[in-house]
Design a protein around this motif. Structure first.
Motif, mmCIF file in Angstrom:
data_model
loop_
_atom_site.group_PDB
_atom_site.id
_atom_site.type_symbol
_atom_site.label_atom_id
_atom_site.label_comp_id
_atom_site.label_asym_id
_atom_site.label_seq_id
_atom_site.Cartn_x
_atom_site.Cartn_y
_atom_site.Cartn_z
ATOM 1 N N ARG A 72 19.435 -41.987 3.108
ATOM 2 C CA ARG A 72 20.204 -41.077 2.241
ATOM 3 C C ARG A 72 21.646 -40.940 2.752
ATOM 4 O O ARG A 72 22.561 -41.514 2.178
ATOM 5 N N HIS B 91 27.888 -34.809 12.015
ATOM 6 C CA HIS B 91 28.683 -36.009 11.676
ATOM 7 C C HIS B 91 29.617 -36.324 12.838
ATOM 8 O O HIS B 91 29.934 -35.474 13.670
ATOM 9 N N ASN C 84 26.627 -40.499 11.193
ATOM 10 C CA ASN C 84 25.797 -39.366 11.651
ATOM 11 C C ASN C 84 25.452 -39.582 13.121
ATOM 12 O O ASN C 84 25.769 -40.619 13.692
#
Ligand code: KIV
Ligand code: ZN
Length: 510
Positions: A12, A203, A237
């Motif tokens: 995702r 992040h 990420n």
């Protein structure tokens, strides 16, 4: 000893990297590897984003049995209903709903008051509760949200039934101490905070995603959201492999551990890199080619005398086989198949196995020593099924000589028709791409061209990545060969095939 859950969002958030968009089949292959690695939660996609992503989440939900499958949705009933429908086939499913909570997002993006945001969040959790118990709520941009407001909204959604509260540092703004403090304060101040699992999602804009996540674990977070190779929006990420190995290696510091089978990490990294076309930098921790290589004489001497002088982890614990020579020209089909299995590559079709074995023999004719990395590259090439392959390289001839303009003669098949093309260029790669373009006429822009050597030695295969963009779509193509001009032509054609493919690539952002 507490249990730290790994929530993988490669399918995702990872997919939101430019060009990393995947097909349903590709998502399924990655999901199976994540399940094998014992990831707790696999976030499979954003079903409301497109029909393709809906179908992909549904397929992952049906295929995966050992991990929970999560679907992302905004706080709108339509989004949530779509996500619920997509995860219906899952043995264990989760709804992950989110709304922004920072002043800048609420005012400038949502154009909602803080009170309206709370009402929307509570309604969303209530709506989701009609379909499922396992609900995760994320405060988007929590890293820049006001603590008092976070306390209000989180207390309200927990009352409504949310089981996991995620605190994303959406823009990668936080510093480890500050972020840990935020998690501690929230856990202390929210009266019903002990009813939920606290999750973090960082992040990497300042290169701190892993450090922030680990600091949050020390502050009580018991779920970390991450991606293989740190793939993801912008700078990415937190990298799963780094988090898992940091926690495992520093058990003297962490009061918890994951249930990840770390020996599957390298296979997962290679798979994701192969499918997305995002090469792994050689000095990347855990999964980079040099992560366990000792170059300096002093270091080599130390490691030979006592390994732990310079090694804090064992390469084999994360799936490396020390670049071991494994197969050669005389290796048979059974040895080939069993080595693939040892590398975590399952081949379920005899046809694919036969074709991969033929390629292996061709490679063994060109290259004496076949390493694990060669097999990974070969299987990535193989995974490009014929149905997707409109363009195929038939043969090449290059001429390059000092003082002469390089020239490429290429024969390629477009569907069932063969075409010949010649072109000159500033170098042989440029000439090859121009020759291909004179047939394909794609008009695509070349955004990136890079070559990596898969193993050491001058007979190593070169792995080329080509990123093309056309009408807002970005795709990455990869090709490997002992001849880097041929690898380049293959990578270019691979990218063209992705642009050409009618298989929907599922980038939720598009
Ligand atoms: O970065 C972010 O805030 C997200 C949320 C949707 C969890 O990806
Ligand atoms: Zn994110």
């Amino acid at each position: 000893m507490d249990y730290l859950k790994i929530f993988d969002t490669t399918l995702r958030d990872g997919e939101q990297s430019p060009g990393a968009s995947m097909t349903r089949e590709e998502k399924l292959r990655i999901a199976r590897q994540l399940e094998k690695m014992r990831v707790d939660v696999i976030e499979a996609g954003f079903p409301a984003a497109s029909n393709g992503d809906f179908e992909a989440v549904k397929a992952v939900a049906a295929a995966v049995k050992e991990s929970t499958v999560a679907a992302l949705c905004r706080t709108q009933d339509r989004d949530i209903a779509r996500a619920l429908e997509a995860i219906k086939p899952a043995r264990s499913g989760r709804i992950h709903t989110f709304i922004a909570t920072s002043p800048i997002h609420m005012e400038k993006k949502l154009r909602m008051t803080p009170d309206e945001v709370i009402v929307t969040a509570v309604n969303a959790v209530r709506f989701a509760r009609n379909g499922i118990d396992d609900i995760e709520f994320s405060c988007e941009d929590a890293g820049r949200s006001e603590l008092d407001f976070l306390c209000r909204i989180i207390e309200a959604v927990i009352k409504e039934g949310a089981r996991v509260i995620n605190i994303p540092d959406t823009v990668g703004y936080n510093l480890p101490e500050q972020y840990a403090e935020r998690i501690l304060r929230l856990r202390e101040r929210i009266p019903n905070s002990d009813k939920v699992t606290w999750s973090v999602h960082c992040h990497n804009d300042l290169g701190l995603a892993v450090a922030n996540s680990l600091a949050a674990v020390l502050a009580g977070a018991r779920q970390v959201e991450c991606t293989i190779n740190g793939l993801g929006e912008r700078a990415g990420n937190a990298a799963l492999e780094e988090l898992v190995m940091a926690v495992r290696t520093r058990q003297d510091v962490f009061p918890c551990d994951t249930r990840i089978d770390a020996t599957q990490i390298l296979a997962a990294s290679k798979l994701v890199s192969g499918i997305t076309g995002f090469p792994v930098q050689p000095n990347k921790a855990i999964v980079g080619a040099n992560a366990f290589a000792h170059e300096s004489g002093i270091h080599q001497d130390g490691v030979l005398k006592h390994r732990e002088t310079y090694e804090i982890m064992r390469a084999e614990d994360v799936g490396w086989n020390a670049n071991k020579l494994i197969l050669g020209k005389h290796s048979g089909r059974t040895a080939f198949k069993s080595r693939l299995r040892e590398l975590g590559i399952e081949v379920d079709s005899e046809q694919i196995l036969n074709s991969a074995f033929t390629r292996f023999k061709e490679l063994a004719d060109k290259k004496h020593d076949i390493f694990d990395e060669d097999l990974h590259a070969l299987m990535n090439d193989e995974a490009m099924t014929p149905a997707q392959e409109h363009f195929r390289l038939v043969s090449t001839r290059f001429h390059s000589e000092t003082g002469e303009t390089p020239q490429a003669d290429i024969t390629l098949a477009a569907g069932s028709v063969e075409h010949h093309a010649s072109a000159e260029g500033s170098g042989p790669v440029d000439a090859a791409f121009k020759a291909i373009e004179s047939v394909a006429k794609s008009g695509a822009d070349l955004l990136l061209y890079s070559v990596n050597s898969i193993t050491t030695g001058t007979d190593a295969q070169g792995e080329v990545t080509v990123r093309l963009s056309k009408e807002g779509r970005i795709v990455n193509g990869q090709g490997a060969d002992t001849d880097i001009i041929v690898a380049s032509a293959k990578a270019y054609l691979n990218a063209l095939n992705k642009l050409q493919s009618t298989l929907e690539r599922l980038n939720p952002q598009v």
